[in-house]
Design an enzyme around this catalytic site. Structure first.
Site, PDB file in Angstrom:
ATOM      1  N   ASP A 194     -14.913 100.379 -44.023  1.00  0.00           N
ATOM      2  CA  ASP A 194     -13.981 101.378 -43.502  1.00  0.00           C
ATOM      3  C   ASP A 194     -14.649 101.894 -42.232  1.00  0.00           C
ATOM      4  O   ASP A 194     -15.713 102.516 -42.290  1.00  0.00           O
ATOM      5  CB  ASP A 194     -13.794 102.493 -44.542  1.00  0.00           C
ATOM      6  CG  ASP A 194     -12.885 103.594 -44.013  1.00  0.00           C
ATOM      7  OD1 ASP A 194     -12.764 103.717 -42.773  1.00  0.00           O
ATOM      8  OD2 ASP A 194     -12.320 104.325 -44.840  1.00  0.00           O
ATOM      9  N   LEU A 195     -14.042 101.628 -41.102  1.00  0.00           N
ATOM     10  CA  LEU A 195     -14.728 101.865 -39.827  1.00  0.00           C
ATOM     11  C   LEU A 195     -14.904 103.338 -39.499  1.00  0.00           C
ATOM     12  O   LEU A 195     -15.568 103.690 -38.535  1.00  0.00           O
ATOM     13  CB  LEU A 195     -13.996 101.137 -38.699  1.00  0.00           C
ATOM     14  CG  LEU A 195     -14.002  99.612 -38.852  1.00  0.00           C
ATOM     15  CD1 LEU A 195     -13.164  98.960 -37.769  1.00  0.00           C
ATOM     16  CD2 LEU A 195     -15.431  99.057 -38.825  1.00  0.00           C
TER      17      LEU A 195
ATOM     18  N   LYS B 203     -10.537  92.623 -24.031  1.00  0.00           N
ATOM     19  CA  LYS B 203      -9.510  93.414 -23.377  1.00  0.00           C
ATOM     20  C   LYS B 203      -8.339  93.665 -24.317  1.00  0.00           C
ATOM     21  O   LYS B 203      -8.194  92.903 -25.258  1.00  0.00           O
ATOM     22  CB  LYS B 203      -9.035  92.741 -22.093  1.00  0.00           C
ATOM     23  CG  LYS B 203      -8.124  91.542 -22.321  1.00  0.00           C
ATOM     24  CD  LYS B 203      -7.660  90.966 -21.028  1.00  0.00           C
ATOM     25  CE  LYS B 203      -6.247  91.338 -20.678  1.00  0.00           C
ATOM     26  NZ  LYS B 203      -5.215  90.689 -21.489  1.00  0.00           N
TER      27      LYS B 203
ATOM     28  N   GLU C 138       3.098  81.476 -17.101  1.00  0.00           N
ATOM     29  CA  GLU C 138       3.236  81.059 -18.496  1.00  0.00           C
ATOM     30  C   GLU C 138       4.689  80.692 -18.760  1.00  0.00           C
ATOM     31  O   GLU C 138       5.603  81.339 -18.235  1.00  0.00           O
ATOM     32  CB  GLU C 138       2.841  82.198 -19.422  1.00  0.00           C
ATOM     33  CG  GLU C 138       1.369  82.531 -19.333  1.00  0.00           C
ATOM     34  CD  GLU C 138       0.992  83.606 -20.340  1.00  0.00           C
ATOM     35  OE1 GLU C 138       0.610  83.244 -21.447  1.00  0.00           O
ATOM     36  OE2 GLU C 138       1.115  84.795 -19.999  1.00  0.00           O
TER      37      GLU C 138
ATOM     38  N   HIS D 127      -7.493  89.249 -15.205  1.00  0.00           N
ATOM     39  CA  HIS D 127      -7.652  87.817 -14.913  1.00  0.00           C
ATOM     40  C   HIS D 127      -7.437  87.489 -13.424  1.00  0.00           C
ATOM     41  O   HIS D 127      -8.265  86.818 -12.801  1.00  0.00           O
ATOM     42  CB  HIS D 127      -6.678  86.986 -15.747  1.00  0.00           C
ATOM     43  CG  HIS D 127      -6.744  87.241 -17.224  1.00  0.00           C
ATOM     44  ND1 HIS D 127      -7.922  87.475 -17.881  1.00  0.00           N
ATOM     45  CD2 HIS D 127      -5.773  87.300 -18.177  1.00  0.00           C
ATOM     46  CE1 HIS D 127      -7.672  87.664 -19.172  1.00  0.00           C
ATOM     47  NE2 HIS D 127      -6.379  87.567 -19.384  1.00  0.00           N
TER      48      HIS D 127
HETATM   49  C1  BG6 Z   1      -4.204  87.196 -22.359  1.00  0.00           C
HETATM   50  C2  BG6 Z   1      -2.917  87.953 -22.264  1.00  0.00           C
HETATM   51  O1  BG6 Z   1      -5.262  87.945 -21.825  1.00  0.00           O
HETATM   52  O2  BG6 Z   1      -4.086  85.979 -21.624  1.00  0.00           O
HETATM   53  C3  BG6 Z   1      -1.758  87.126 -22.775  1.00  0.00           C
HETATM   54  O3  BG6 Z   1      -3.022  89.153 -23.035  1.00  0.00           O
HETATM   55  C4  BG6 Z   1      -1.720  85.787 -22.063  1.00  0.00           C
HETATM   56  O4  BG6 Z   1      -0.519  87.810 -22.594  1.00  0.00           O
HETATM   57  C5  BG6 Z   1      -3.074  85.112 -22.112  1.00  0.00           C
HETATM   58  O5  BG6 Z   1      -0.750  84.980 -22.713  1.00  0.00           O
HETATM   59  C6  BG6 Z   1      -3.076  83.871 -21.241  1.00  0.00           C
HETATM   60  O6  BG6 Z   1      -4.272  83.175 -21.435  1.00  0.00           O
HETATM   61  P1  BG6 Z   1      -4.343  81.616 -21.199  1.00  0.00           P
HETATM   62  O7  BG6 Z   1      -5.780  81.295 -21.370  1.00  0.00           O
HETATM   63  O8  BG6 Z   1      -3.458  80.979 -22.232  1.00  0.00           O
HETATM   64  O9  BG6 Z   1      -3.820  81.377 -19.819  1.00  0.00           O
END
Ligand code: BG6
Length: 507
Positions: free
Chosen positions: A122-123, A178, A246, A270
């Site tokens: 239990d954290l 993150k 994506e 990213h």
């Molecule tokens: C994550 C995001 O950090 O990166 C996601 O929270 C996203 O929403 C994902 O889909 C994309 O990562 P990758 O490596 O599949 O391009």
């Protein structure tokens, strides 16, 4: 000296590489040799999605490749009561979700499972941390890595409790996944609490894009070769584009995503991390702080946004159908697409536009960086103009393309044709490819910090995106709708066309 060895060449490049050298002395700290040191890896959130979707498959791959240092234990921590064996079965069953080539055989899993342990915690309870400390102390592994794969709202509580329980000695590293905050103030608060228990070199912030092999190659391309560096500046480069596209939508993560949006989910971390890798000055040494100092300077040089420049230089979009996704609140103005134009205000890059673009439900899953070079200064082949470009591909394949013009046959100007030199790293280095989480987990265990984000970088990235968040809060027009399967709203093309440029797929 290890002997040089020729690897499978890419389509047009021959690659000669000393494989051993690459492994041991790569520019971004590519040393992945197993080391003789026992480690304990504690996964908080041990039954959560991140653990079984990403971390366990990565740990298994490291185990299969013989990269996991010997004598390790992996302890999953979660709320419910289970035995070690129950937990092993839970993980075994989830491997069906992993692509087939990366699934363990029964025999492999039996051996991997010996590393897996489970502990209920239990954290909020100090005595549970005391119990964890006893578990760790009983063996006294050389290194303990505590990976917080929990909901981020627990990070500060866990770090504070770990500190109070004394699980923060110099051999302990905490890894934070993150999202780290949702704005500058919340990120600073997390960093304040974390740093009270863990000094900066023991607090590792993951950005999994930094673990992607293409990012290592970007460092190698820039700082391991003399060829490009003299051209890597405003005199030769017209603009740089970063696309993280994506094809999937938000899926079942509607509630998380709606509180986050593309700017926080992909741009603040990213996309900006890739931008720093492209724009940074050569570090004096291949050392975590030398690299991160240079990245921080880039973040500090980014042109600050004003309400006017947000309206002019940032496009936000939302795919049609987003509002029908599970757990998305009615009428949400959350952006699933962002395109923006910025500049790095220093001598190297003054005036060169950097275009960043990311989104869900776009035409394809594609991540790449395009470096567009300038036109020839004095064209002698009339009617033929196609500036050179270098494409650094992260996804779906990992490689480099250099686009040139070549003369076809014996004709004159009219027979100049575009050609490209292609380097396919997936093929060329097939036997050495490792995934982002595998690399980052092994780095965390070995204490190599080059690929982790420092708190000042992370805070500076928040500082830069905040005016955009603020401008959007004031602007009631909301995101522009775009059809799924396209490249986002037309305004994103207009943004770049204004400078006389086009996105990669329109060039
Ligand atoms: C994550 C995001 O950090 O990166 C996601 O929270 C996203 O929403 C994902 O889909 C994309 O990562 P990758 O490596 O599949 O391009």
């Amino acid at each position: 000296m290890p002997s040089a060895r020729r690897l499978t060449p890419g389509r047009n490049f021959g690659i000669i590489s000393d494989v051993t050298g690459l492994h041991h002395t790569g520019i971004a700290g590519l040393d992945t040799r197993p080391r003789t040191m026992a480690f304990d890896l504690v996964l908080f959130g041990g039954t959560g999605d991140l653990t079984w979707r990403k971390l366990m498959p990565a740990l298994f791959q490291a185990f299969r490749h013989g990269k996991l240092p010997p004598g390790g234990r992996i302890l999953a921590v979660a709320r419910d009561e289970r035995s070690d064996d129950d937990y092993r079965t839970f993980i075994r069953e989830r491997f069906v979700e992993v692509e087939e080539a990366k699934r363990p055989t029964d025999d492999e899993f039996a051996r991997f499972a010996e590393l897996l342990h489970y502990r209920r915690m239990d954290l909020s309870q100090p005595e549970h941390y005391a119990g964890l400390r006893q578990w760790l102390d009983a063996r006294g592994a050389k290194t303990a890595v505590l990976f917080l794969a929990t909901s981020p709202h627990l990070f500060t509580q866990i770090c504070a409790q770990l500190g109070q329980a004394g699980i923060n000695g110099p051999n302990v590293r905490v890894v934070l996944e993150k999202p780290l905050g949702h704005d500058l103030a919340s990120a600073q608060e997390i960093n304040r609490v974390v740093s009270a228990s863990f000094p900066e070199n023991q607090a590792l912030r993951i950005d999994h894009y930094l673990g992607k092999p293409a990012v290592q190659n970007l460092m190698a391309l820039r700082f391991g070769n003399a060829l490009f560096e003299p051209l890597w500046r405003r005199e030769s480069i017209a603009n740089i584009q970063i696309t993280l596209a994506e094809a999937i939508g938000v899926g079942t993560r509607g509630d998380f995503y709606d509180r986050t949006g593309a700017l926080r989910d992909m741009v603040q971390n990213h996309a900006l991390q890739l931008l720093t890798m492209i724009a940074m000055e050569p570090p004096a040494v291949n050392d975590a702080d030398a690299i991160r100092d240079e990245k921080l300077k880039v973040l500090r040089s980014l042109k600050p946004f004003t309400p006017e420049s947000v309206a002019r230089d940032v496009v936000r979009g939302q795919y049609k159908g987003y509002l029908d996704e599970a757990k998305v609140p009615a009428g949400s103005a959350c952006e699933t697409f962002v395109a923006l134009r910025t500049e790095v205000q220093n001598w190297r890059w003054a005036g060169v536009p950097f275009y960043l673009r990311t989104g869900k439900k776009l035409a394809s899953r594609e991540a790449h960086i395009v470096v567009n070079f300038r036109e020839v200064p004095h064209p002698i082949f009339p009617g033929t103009s196609r500036p050179n470009k270098l494409v650094i591909k992260l996804q779906p394949e990992d490689g480099l393309e250099l686009h040139l013009l070549a003369a076809k046959g014996t004709g004159g100007a009219e027979s100049l044709v575009p050609v490209s030199l292609d380097l396919d790293f997936d093929k060329a280095f097939a036997e050495n490819r490792i995934g982002a989480y595998e690399r980052l987990l092994m780095d965390a265990i070995a204490g190599r910090l080059n690929l982790f984000v420092r708190s000042d970088e992370q805070e500076q990235a928040w500082r830069w995106v905040e005016p955009v968040l603020e401008a959007w809060r004031q602007d009631t027009t909301g995101p522009r709708p775009y059809a799924a399967g396209t490249w986002g709203p037309a305004a994103a093309s207009a943004l770049i066309a204004r400078d006389g440029c086009a996105w990669a797929e329109e060039q």
